[in-house]
Design a protein around this motif. Structure first.
Motif, PDB file in Angstrom:
ATOM      1  N   UNK A   1      -1.569  -1.238  -4.039  1.00 39.38           N
ATOM      2  CA  UNK A   1      -2.632  -0.241  -3.841  1.00 39.38           C
ATOM      3  C   UNK A   1      -2.094   1.140  -3.777  1.00 39.38           C
ATOM      4  N   UNK A   2      -2.486   2.032  -4.737  1.00 44.10           N
ATOM      5  CA  UNK A   2      -2.119   3.526  -4.651  1.00 44.10           C
ATOM      6  C   UNK A   2      -3.143   4.342  -4.115  1.00 44.10           C
ATOM      7  N   UNK A   3      -2.849   4.786  -2.900  1.00 44.95           N
ATOM      8  CA  UNK A   3      -3.967   5.500  -2.286  1.00 44.95           C
ATOM      9  C   UNK A   3      -3.586   6.960  -2.275  1.00 44.95           C
TER      10      UNK A   3
ATOM     11  N   UNK B   1      -8.011   8.073   0.059  1.00 44.22           N
ATOM     12  CA  UNK B   1      -7.711   7.978   1.493  1.00 44.22           C
ATOM     13  C   UNK B   1      -8.963   8.601   2.381  1.00 44.22           C
ATOM     14  N   UNK B   2      -9.424   9.547   1.347  1.00 48.18           N
ATOM     15  CA  UNK B   2     -10.567  10.331   2.138  1.00 48.18           C
ATOM     16  C   UNK B   2     -12.059   9.470   2.028  1.00 48.18           C
ATOM     17  N   UNK B   3     -11.823   8.655   1.297  1.00 45.88           N
ATOM     18  CA  UNK B   3     -13.234   7.736   1.091  1.00 45.88           C
ATOM     19  C   UNK B   3     -12.682   6.350   0.925  1.00 45.88           C
ATOM     20  N   UNK B   4     -12.184   5.633   1.987  1.00 44.45           N
ATOM     21  CA  UNK B   4     -11.714   4.201   1.742  1.00 44.45           C
ATOM     22  C   UNK B   4     -12.680   3.422   1.227  1.00 44.45           C
ATOM     23  N   UNK B   5     -13.882   3.373   1.416  1.00 49.64           N
ATOM     24  CA  UNK B   5     -14.968   2.658   0.881  1.00 49.64           C
ATOM     25  C   UNK B   5     -15.195   2.638  -0.329  1.00 49.64           C
ATOM     26  N   UNK B   6     -14.857   3.780  -1.151  1.00 48.85           N
ATOM     27  CA  UNK B   6     -14.875   3.807  -2.704  1.00 48.85           C
ATOM     28  C   UNK B   6     -14.183   2.670  -3.318  1.00 48.85           C
TER      29      UNK B   6
ATOM     30  N   UNK C   1      -5.811   8.507   9.997  1.00 46.92           N
ATOM     31  CA  UNK C   1      -6.693   7.905   8.902  1.00 46.92           C
ATOM     32  C   UNK C   1      -5.779   6.781   8.189  1.00 46.92           C
ATOM     33  N   UNK C   2      -4.824   7.297   7.682  1.00 47.08           N
ATOM     34  CA  UNK C   2      -3.969   5.985   7.236  1.00 47.08           C
ATOM     35  C   UNK C   2      -3.797   4.778   7.806  1.00 47.08           C
ATOM     36  N   UNK C   3      -3.430   5.154   9.249  1.00 47.22           N
ATOM     37  CA  UNK C   3      -3.287   3.968  10.442  1.00 47.22           C
ATOM     38  C   UNK C   3      -4.523   3.245  10.397  1.00 47.22           C
ATOM     39  N   UNK C   4      -5.679   3.939  10.485  1.00 47.76           N
ATOM     40  CA  UNK C   4      -7.072   3.077  10.405  1.00 47.76           C
ATOM     41  C   UNK C   4      -7.512   2.369   9.138  1.00 47.76           C
ATOM     42  N   UNK C   5      -6.746   2.635   8.080  1.00 44.58           N
ATOM     43  CA  UNK C   5      -6.833   1.902   6.935  1.00 44.58           C
ATOM     44  C   UNK C   5      -5.948   0.778   6.949  1.00 44.58           C
ATOM     45  N   UNK C   6      -4.740   1.061   7.495  1.00 47.13           N
ATOM     46  CA  UNK C   6      -3.836  -0.226   7.203  1.00 47.13           C
ATOM     47  C   UNK C   6      -4.085  -1.311   8.273  1.00 47.13           C
ATOM     48  N   UNK C   7      -4.500  -0.961   9.232  1.00 50.44           N
ATOM     49  CA  UNK C   7      -4.569  -1.793  10.482  1.00 50.44           C
ATOM     50  C   UNK C   7      -5.805  -2.839  10.318  1.00 50.44           C
ATOM     51  N   UNK C   8      -5.576  -3.739   9.419  1.00 50.56           N
ATOM     52  CA  UNK C   8      -7.030  -4.674   9.235  1.00 50.56           C
ATOM     53  C   UNK C   8      -6.624  -6.024   9.665  1.00 50.56           C
ATOM     54  N   UNK C   9      -5.506  -6.181  10.520  1.00 48.29           N
ATOM     55  CA  UNK C   9      -5.212  -7.699  10.973  1.00 48.29           C
ATOM     56  C   UNK C   9      -4.381  -8.555   9.735  1.00 48.29           C
ATOM     57  N   UNK C  10      -4.081  -7.891   8.729  1.00 50.53           N
ATOM     58  CA  UNK C  10      -3.542  -8.415   7.457  1.00 50.53           C
ATOM     59  C   UNK C  10      -2.130  -7.863   7.423  1.00 50.53           C
TER      60      UNK C  10
ATOM     61  N   UNK D   1       0.654  -1.214   0.046  1.00 48.30           N
ATOM     62  CA  UNK D   1      -0.039   0.057   0.053  1.00 48.30           C
ATOM     63  C   UNK D   1       0.878   1.161   0.136  1.00 48.30           C
ATOM     64  N   UNK D   2       0.613   2.053  -0.939  1.00 48.72           N
ATOM     65  CA  UNK D   2       1.530   3.309  -1.093  1.00 48.72           C
ATOM     66  C   UNK D   2       0.519   4.440  -0.666  1.00 48.72           C
ATOM     67  N   UNK D   3       1.173   5.341   0.126  1.00 46.82           N
ATOM     68  CA  UNK D   3       0.323   6.735   0.522  1.00 46.82           C
ATOM     69  C   UNK D   3       0.989   7.899   0.194  1.00 46.82           C
TER      70      UNK D   3
END
Length: 441
Positions: free
Chosen positions: A215-217, A276-281, A19-28, A4-6
């Motif tokens: 992934x390019x964020x 990153x502003x809409x991670x669900x998109x 916000x980035x931390x909340x995206x990357x911390x998914x147990x994977x 994942x690149x930010x």
């Protein structure tokens, strides 16, 4: 494992780092590539210019301002004094290192060493933040595995070997953090990847470890089918072939650098563009699949100069085209578009640095005309010649726009129009209307 690149705006403030931390911390388990915080690299470039000009007073003012901004970020980012102090100390050490170049002869090599400080700081801040949150994190220094050859190409064997060693040494980590853009050259000196920066880093890492996905964020939800600054109602494109994405990137879609996806393409690893502003998109997925019979998107490239050479005496002579191309090669100037007729050849370039020298050489072979302030409009999709009618749709849409050149057939993926820059907005809107909103299209 995913990579994942930010980019800089994605880590441009304390809140965005969270916000980035909340995206990357998914147990994977994953590798996270970070750019410098937004604005940092520009400030470091300005400081380097001050050192070049021997203006330490201005350099000190810029550095002090940058340092204060980081103090504010650190105060907001961490809860505990322990991590605030740890991050503050590292940041100050990096900026003290920058200042150490103020009283010595300054070279381009010193500038490159200064520029890496932004990525070093952003990755350290992120690693500390994740650690404070109880995440098992490992900081992998890019300077320990990312290397280019004497030809400034990535040394894939070296990258793969040394990266895998670092991953094995830290195999218990959930998140691996590393820097984008920076590397060492074949002589061991600090350097950078130039083309595509952090995107290129992510693609190289993905290819080196045969990642599941890259992934390019950024701050936009994928590659749009037109430029939202000039056209209303644009939409993200769900899927692009690597070739289509490269065409769009080269001809103006700034979300992605055209060369950065090449390692992923050759390794067969999909690249996903996310927001990153809409991670669900949903974003845009780029892979080797080709969606048949569909026009995907439109892009525009500004700052184009058109050159036409007319020579009834020389054009059909053997070696004429070779002589013309050699002139551009001599002045390290690439050609974007080219069309020929029995008595003339027209070309476009996006770098006018050596335009006068090029014109001088071309005049030896014929009459030369120049059109400045031009723009290339590129329509991308499945434009194989067997797909009857697609070229007609695009030319019909451009019926009210003066067109200087048309390029079609050089690629299965695009048709390009060279127009005046002042007509760009109208061209983009008319193409969108015809290609994406016309029910007959």
């Amino acid at each position: 494992m995913k990579v994942l690149k930010f980019g800089g705006t994605s880590v441009g403030s304390a809140q965005r780092i969270k916000n980035v931390a909340s995206i990357v911390c998914d147990q994977e388990q994953k590798i996270v590539v970070l750019s410098a915080m937004a604005g940092t690299t520009n400030s470091l470039v300005e400081i380097s210019e001050c050192f070049h000009k021997k203006d330490p007073e201005k350099a000190n003012a810029v550095l002090s301002s940058l340092e204060q901004a980081y103090v504010n970020h650190i105060e907001e980012l961490y809860r505990s004094d322990v991590y605030k102090e740890k991050a503050m100390q590292y940041m100050l050490e990096r900026f003290q290192h920058v200042w150490s170049f103020s009283n010595m002869p300054f070279s381009v090599f010193d500038e490159k060493e200064i520029l890496v400080q932004g990525e070093l700081i952003s990755t350290f801040l992120m690693a500390c933040y994740l650690e404070e949150q109880g995440v098992e994190v490992a900081l992998l220094p890019a300077l320990n595995f990312m290397r280019i050859t004497v030809d400034n190409e990535p040394d894939m064997e070296y990258i793969s070997k040394h990266l895998k060693v670092l991953l094995e040494q830290n195999k218990e980590a959930e998140i691996y953090i590393t820097q984008g853009f920076i590397c060492r050259n074949a002589y061991g000196s600090i350097d950078n990847l130039e083309r595509g920066g952090s995107d290129y880093t992510a693609s190289l890492i993905g290819a080196a470890i045969q990642a599941e996905e890259i992934q390019i964020w950024t701050d936009i939800d994928g590659m749009h089918n037109n430029d939202p600054r000039f056209v209303e109602g644009t939409k993200p494109v769900d899927q692009l072939n690597f070739e289509e994405a490269a065409e769009l990137a080269y001809f103006g879609a700034k979300i992605l650098h055209p060369t950065c996806i090449l390692p992923a393409k050759f390794a067969g690893i999909p690249v996903r563009l996310l927001n990153t502003l809409d991670p669900s998109a949903k974003g845009t997925i780029i892979n080797n699949e080709m969606e048949s019979g569909k026009i995907k998107a439109i892009a525009a490239k500004d700052g184009i100069t058109a050159i036409r050479i007319v020579s009834s005496r020389m054009l059909l002579a053997s070696g004429f085209m070779s002589k013309v191309f050699n002139i551009f090669d001599t002045f390290n100037t690439s050609i974007d578009m080219i069309t020929t007729s029995e008595v003339g050849v027209s070309m476009s370039i996006d770098n006018p640095t050596h335009l006068n020298e090029i014109i001088g050489e071309l005049k030896k072979y014929g009459t030369v005309d120049i059109d400045r302030d031009m723009c290339i409009i590129c329509v991308v999709g499945d434009l194989r010649w067997g797909n009857i009618g697609y070229e007609s749709l695009t030319t019909d849409a451009m019926a009210s726009v003066p067109v200087r050149m048309i390029s079609y057939g050089g690629s299965f993926h695009n048709i390009s129009f060279l127009i005046r820059s002042c007509d760009k907005e109208k061209a983009l809107q008319e193409l969108s209307k015809k290609l994406f909103n016309d029910p007959k299209a």
